[in-house]
Design an enzyme around this catalytic site. Structure first.
Site, PDB file in Angstrom:
ATOM      1  N   PHE A 198       0.821  -1.045  -0.443  1.00 12.59           N
ATOM      2  CA  PHE A 198      -0.177   0.109  -0.300  1.00 12.59           C
ATOM      3  C   PHE A 198       0.636   1.041  -0.244  1.00 12.59           C
ATOM      4  CE2 PHE A 198      -2.945   3.354   1.434  1.00 12.59           C
ATOM      5  CZ  PHE A 198      -3.649   2.560   0.795  1.00 12.59           C
ATOM      6  N   ASP A 283       9.024   2.966   1.451  1.00 11.68           N
ATOM      7  CA  ASP A 283       8.684   3.927   2.106  1.00 11.68           C
ATOM      8  C   ASP A 283       7.313   3.392   3.904  1.00 11.68           C
ATOM      9  OD1 ASP A 283       5.423   4.865   2.854  1.00 11.68           O
ATOM     10  OD2 ASP A 283       4.828   3.641   0.970  1.00 11.68           O
ATOM     11  N   LYS A 312       2.431  11.092   6.812  1.00 10.11           N
ATOM     12  CA  LYS A 312       1.927  10.800   8.039  1.00 10.11           C
ATOM     13  C   LYS A 312       2.362  11.865   9.110  1.00 10.11           C
ATOM     14  CE  LYS A 312      -0.339   6.601   6.646  1.00 10.11           C
ATOM     15  NZ  LYS A 312      -1.781   6.936   6.867  1.00 10.11           N
TER      16      LYS A 312
HETATM   17  C1  LIG Z   1       2.772   2.855   3.850  1.00  9.13           C
HETATM   18  C2  LIG Z   1       1.777   4.151   3.256  1.00  9.13           C
HETATM   19  N1  LIG Z   1       1.994   4.563   2.360  1.00  9.13           N
HETATM   20  C3  LIG Z   1       1.160   5.092   1.160  1.00  9.13           C
HETATM   21  C4  LIG Z   1       0.427   6.116   2.332  1.00  9.13           C
HETATM   22  C5  LIG Z   1      -0.239   7.130   1.706  1.00  9.13           C
HETATM   23  O1  LIG Z   1      -0.413   8.295   2.070  1.00  9.13           O
HETATM   24  P1  LIG Z   1      -1.106   8.695   2.278  1.00  9.13           P
HETATM   25  O2  LIG Z   1      -3.133   8.833   2.589  1.00  9.13           O
HETATM   26  O3  LIG Z   1      -1.045  10.235   3.165  1.00  9.13           O
HETATM   27  O4  LIG Z   1      -1.241   9.462   0.860  1.00  9.13           O
HETATM   28  C6  LIG Z   1       0.118   5.133   3.465  1.00  9.13           C
HETATM   29  C7  LIG Z   1      -1.012   5.788   3.950  1.00  9.13           C
HETATM   30  O5  LIG Z   1      -1.002   5.039   4.962  1.00  9.13           O
HETATM   31  C8  LIG Z   1       0.733   4.632   3.485  1.00  9.13           C
HETATM   32  O6  LIG Z   1       0.388   3.622   4.608  1.00  9.13           O
END
Ligand SMILES: Cc1ncc(COP(=O)(O)O)c(C=O)c1O
Length: 465
Positions: A198, A283, A312
């Site tokens: 994700f 990530d 976040k």
């Molecule tokens: C590992 C990871 N990458 C990217 C994102 C996407 O972030 P955003 O919701 O701020 O676009 C999330 C969101 O939960 C995430 O957990």
């Protein structure tokens, strides 16, 4: 709308000239009129107050939920609670009921709600200068990025807002680096991701997703994307070609249910990436900034990625702030005009981001995550239940995997909510715990007590069926 009685009463307070213009009959008459109007006004005020109190206690919360449901896109299935206030690990609903927040907005509120130091940084900067765009320099951006780079051992950072935007930035950087530096033929660059990943919801990012619901109805997707099984370095080795620009990975898969890879997986991936000149993009939008008990989850295997994505909790639970960080060799592929964002790196975000990083260090939130996480994980694992298949996690990031044949994680989340705990399910079977890193032992002990009761209730329900 004000009634005539209220208008008259207001007029009586504001001065006789208004009254005189409305009451040509003279002072004796209008004083009686005004007295009557004030009485009517007071009684009306009581009716209004009474209605407000009734609505507040009874119909209003529901109607506001209906309001949101009526006007907001139905792309979420919120828990049935309306939260109006937060402080540290707690939030309160409209009736003043308190909840221990054990999800902290999917890890965005690691510092706790409305952390005073962060609120101060926000309000001080907001009253000075908030948004200028990167068309000019600001005195806040340099110090923020310097701190982020020095903490993560990166050369440069590119500020964005949401996590998905920062991942998009990483993918663009990797492609451009592949063409400009690695020498991949134009239009042939490939990105490898992991099954169950994700990385956000934008179209480029979704091109990496293997989740049918996230993709269905949104194609066509970006070319050159592959997915390999998570936790399998041999699969990565087989998927790499001379055109591979990057491998993007979550050190722990969050959305997929707090899935930890086997030991030394990241190390093996880093080794493969080095060998084949492939960028390793970590990530750490959710796993980073102390969530797993280290500043970065990659540190558990002493891996230094080529590129890093943060988001976040970088915004201190107050603003959307994200960063793409990389070595100079990668970041310098960007020239003015190649990429950007109107709000990315604005002075307000930079001030809050810097305060969020400093608070993380000054308040030992990373160490506290490691200690409290081990305590919470141990406590959860000691409570046996036939409903649970596995409990796993690192730091204050824990997933409880329920047996779908017996109970849904959503049902457990609702039971916890009724007992004053916020936690959210993912993928139907896993309940995620990701409280603010400030959570105390007493709060954890209390939560474990509620948890035990909820499990027993659910088990009893099962035996009655
Ligand atoms: C590992 C990871 N990458 C990217 C994102 C996407 O972030 P955003 O919701 O701020 O676009 C999330 C969101 O939960 C995430 O957990």
């Amino acid at each position: 709308m004000a009634t005539p009685a209220i208008e008259a009463a207001v007029a009586s307070i504001m001065g006789s000239s208004i009254i005189n213009s409305n009451c040509p009959a003279g002072p004796a008459i209008f004083s009686v009129e005004v007295f009557g109007a004030v009485l009517t006004c007071v009684s009306e005020a009581f009716v209004i107050l009474g209605t407000l109190c009734f609505n507040r206690r009874h119909s209003m919360p529901d109607s506001l939920i209906e309001h949101e449901a009526r006007y907001c896109a139905q792309n979420y299935a919120p828990l049935p609670v309306m939260v109006v206030r937060g402080a540290d690990c707690y939030v309160w609903d409209r009736d003043g009921r308190r909840y221990l927040d054990m999800m902290s907005a999917y890890s965005a509120v690691s510092h706790g709600h409305c952390h005073p130091r962060l609120v101060r940084a926000l309000t001080e900067q907001a009253s000075k200068l908030a948004v200028v765009s990167r068309a000019v320099y600001s005195d806040k951006l340099g110090p923020f990025l310097e701190r982020a780079c020095s903490l993560t051992h990166m050369d440069r950072a590119l500020p964005m807002n949401s996590g998905a935007e920062a991942v998009e930035t990483a993918l663009k950087a990797a492609r451009k680096w592949a063409y400009a530096v690695k020498g991949v033929p134009s239009g042939q660059a490939e990105i490898i991701a992991c099954e169950g990943n994700f990385h956000g919801r934008t179209l480029g990012v979704l091109s990496l997703s293997t989740e049918p619901q996230y993709r269905e109805g949104f194609g066509p997707f970006m070319a050159g994307c592959k997915a390999v099984p998570y936790g399998n370095a041999d699969a990565l080795a087989s998927a790499i070609t001379p055109n591979t620009a990057a491998f993007i990975v979550e050190p722990i898969q969050g959305e997929a249910g707090i899935r930890l890879p086997p030991p030394r997986y990241l190390e093996a991936c880093a080794e493969l990436c080095r060998k084949h000149r492939v960028l390793l993009i970590a990530d750490e939008i959710q796993s980073g900034l102390g969530r797993t008990g280290k500043l970065l989850a990659c540190e558990h295997e002493s891996v230094q990625p080529d590129c890093l994505v943060l988001g976040k909790s970088l915004g201190g639970g107050l603003l959307p702030i994200s960063l793409f960080l990389a070595s100079a060799a990668v970041m310098d592929v960007f020239r003015p005009g190649d990429h950007g964002s109107t709000f990315g790196g604005n002075p307000l975000a930079a001030a809050v981001g810097l305060a969020a990083l400093e608070t993380l260090i000054d308040e030992r939130l990373i160490e506290r995550s490691a200690e409290s996480g081990a305590y919470l994980l141990g406590g959860l694992q000691r409570i046996n239940s036939p409903l649970i298949r596995e409990i796993r996690g690192r730091g204050l990031w824990i997933g409880v995997d329920f047996d779908a044949a017996h109970v849904s994680a959503r049902r457990i989340a609702e039971r916890l909510l009724a007992r004053g705990i916020l936690a959210k399910e993912t993928h139907g079977t896993v309940l995620r715990f990701a409280p603010p890193l400030t959570i105390t032992r007493e709060q954890i002990d209390w939560a474990l007590g509620q948890w035990t009761d909820v499990l027993r209730e659910a088990e009893n329900e099962l035996t009655r069926i």
